[in-house]
Enzyme design. Sequence first.
Site: not given
Length: 210
Positions: A90, A145, A107, A143, A65, A92-93, A12, A141, A171, A109, A136
């Site tokens: 971590m 990243d 997000n 897809e 999921r 995938i949505l 975090g 969306t 970071q 990345h 970035s």
Amino acid sequence: THRLAVLISGSGTNLQAILDAIDDGSLDARVTLVLSNRADAGGLRRASRAGVDTAVIDHRDYPDRPSFDRAMIRELDAHGADTVVLAGFMRILSSDFVRHYDGRLINIHPSLLPLHRGLHTHARALEAGDREHGCSIHFVTEELDGGPLIAQARLPILANDTPETLSKRVQECEHGLYPEVLRWRAAGRLRLTTQGVALDGEILPPQGRQ
Ligand code: 3YE
């Protein structure tokens, strides 16, 4: 005041940068919830210390999921979020989750997208012989990243860099960039439109604000 919900899976540090920016008055927002899919995520302690509500929704407690994602939606919507911030989360949505938060889900990345989607970005930037690297921030969306870019911060790759040294510098770059983008968002300056990402009503170029 702009309401942020932050999703984490780990220590975090980006959450901490956001909490610090709120604390020092440079970000006019409130974190309504920190939600983790792991009970041992260090970021939960950072949230508690800041007096922020926390929840753990462990993906292993759900059969698939979509049901895990529905449980997260229930918790997030119970707390109210103008923007949902992925900060080292971590998972995938699913398309339903992404659609539910369309234009409100962001997000960060650790690469200069569209380079190096997915994992192990620092090692891959080195292997590819890239001369620069960075982070970035994008609207999410379906897809992975692949959503529209909001902003990037670049740094040069040095001759002696390893994945570890690069990771540390990227970071630091993230901890500056996330609060900056959230300031735009909190001030109502940043929107996702059918034309692309708009800052102050102007459509940004494909790489976002540099
Ligand atoms: N989901 C969609 N689109 C996006 N999640 C994130 C960004 C983003 C998103 O742009 N639809 C690691 C890569 C995920 C992975 O494969 N995860 C596994 C589980 C691994 C674990 O639990 O440790 C999985 O099945 O989800 C946020 C970044 C996601 C990185």
